[in-house]
Write a protein that holds these residues in place. Structure first.
Motif, short mmCIF file in Angstrom:
data_model
loop_
_atom_site.label_atom_id
_atom_site.label_comp_id
_atom_site.label_asym_id
_atom_site.label_seq_id
_atom_site.Cartn_x
_atom_site.Cartn_y
_atom_site.Cartn_z
N MET A 179 0.83 -1.21 0.00
CA MET A 179 0.00 0.00 0.00
C MET A 179 0.87 1.26 0.00
N ARG A 180 1.93 1.25 0.81
CA ARG A 180 2.80 2.42 0.89
C ARG A 180 3.54 2.64 -0.42
N ILE A 181 4.05 1.60 -1.02
CA ILE A 181 4.74 1.72 -2.31
C ILE A 181 3.80 2.27 -3.37
N THR A 182 2.58 1.76 -3.40
CA THR A 182 1.59 2.26 -4.37
C THR A 182 1.34 3.75 -4.16
N GLN A 183 1.20 4.16 -2.90
CA GLN A 183 0.97 5.57 -2.59
C GLN A 183 2.16 6.41 -3.03
N LEU A 184 3.37 5.96 -2.74
CA LEU A 184 4.56 6.71 -3.12
C LEU A 184 4.71 6.81 -4.64
N GLU A 185 4.36 5.74 -5.34
CA GLU A 185 4.42 5.78 -6.81
C GLU A 185 3.44 6.79 -7.36
N GLN A 186 2.25 6.87 -6.79
CA GLN A 186 1.26 7.86 -7.23
C GLN A 186 1.75 9.28 -6.96
N GLU A 187 2.32 9.50 -5.77
CA GLU A 187 2.85 10.82 -5.44
C GLU A 187 4.00 11.18 -6.38
N ASN A 188 4.85 10.23 -6.68
CA ASN A 188 5.97 10.46 -7.59
C ASN A 188 5.47 10.80 -8.99
N ASP A 189 4.45 10.09 -9.46
CA ASP A 189 3.88 10.39 -10.78
C ASP A 189 3.34 11.82 -10.83
N ALA A 190 2.68 12.24 -9.75
CA ALA A 190 2.14 13.61 -9.70
C ALA A 190 3.27 14.63 -9.72
N LEU A 191 4.33 14.37 -8.98
CA LEU A 191 5.47 15.30 -8.97
C LEU A 191 6.14 15.36 -10.34
N ARG A 192 6.25 14.22 -11.00
CA ARG A 192 6.85 14.20 -12.34
C ARG A 192 5.99 14.99 -13.33
N ALA A 193 4.68 14.87 -13.20
CA ALA A 193 3.78 15.62 -14.08
C ALA A 193 3.94 17.12 -13.84
N ASP A 194 4.05 17.52 -12.57
CA ASP A 194 4.26 18.94 -12.24
C ASP A 194 5.58 19.44 -12.82
N LEU A 195 6.64 18.62 -12.69
CA LEU A 195 7.94 19.00 -13.22
C LEU A 195 7.90 19.15 -14.74
N LEU A 196 7.25 18.20 -15.40
CA LEU A 196 7.14 18.26 -16.85
C LEU A 196 6.39 19.53 -17.28
N LEU A 197 5.34 19.87 -16.57
CA LEU A 197 4.58 21.09 -16.86
C LEU A 197 5.49 22.30 -16.68
N TRP A 198 6.24 22.33 -15.58
CA TRP A 198 7.13 23.46 -15.31
C TRP A 198 8.23 23.57 -16.37
N GLU A 199 8.79 22.42 -16.76
CA GLU A 199 9.84 22.42 -17.77
C GLU A 199 9.35 22.94 -19.11
N ASN A 200 8.07 22.84 -19.35
CA ASN A 200 7.48 23.31 -20.60
C ASN A 200 6.84 24.68 -20.46
N GLY A 201 7.27 25.41 -19.42
CA GLY A 201 6.84 26.81 -19.29
C GLY A 201 5.59 27.02 -18.46
N GLY A 202 5.03 25.97 -17.93
CA GLY A 202 3.83 26.12 -17.13
C GLY A 202 4.17 26.46 -15.69
N PRO A 203 3.17 26.90 -14.94
CA PRO A 203 3.42 27.24 -13.54
C PRO A 203 3.48 26.00 -12.66
N LEU A 204 4.19 26.12 -11.59
CA LEU A 204 4.17 25.06 -10.58
C LEU A 204 2.91 25.22 -9.74
N PRO A 205 2.27 24.14 -9.38
CA PRO A 205 1.05 24.27 -8.58
C PRO A 205 1.34 24.77 -7.17
#
Length: 68
Positions: free
Chosen positions: A42-68
């Motif tokens: 359960m913890r690994i699944t949660q951490l993977e989901q959090e990591n995916d969200a952080l990666r999506a935020d980083l990708l958005l930021w790298e492409n000129g979007g704002p950080l949430p």
């Protein structure tokens, strides 16, 4: 082929109740191992989901979007 974690957890729960042990130590050890595996899964699944969200935020930021 590798057994899924969910299947392994279920098998450990079944084994914990089915194994015949005079003192119950084997049953308790298998039950605790199954519980720990479930908690870690359960913890690994949660951490993977959090990591995916952080990666999506980083990708958005790298492409000129704002950080949430």
């Amino acid at each position: 082929m590798r057994t899924s974690t969910e299947t392994l957890i279920a098998a450990m729960h079944i084994l914990a109740t089915e194994i015949q042990s005079d003192d119950g130590v084997a049953n308790a050890a298998i039950a605790e191992a199954g519980e720990r595996l479930a908690e870690q899964h359960m913890r690994i699944t949660q951490l993977e989901q959090e990591n995916d969200a952080l990666r999506a935020d980083l990708l958005l930021w790298e492409n000129g979007g704002p950080l949430p």
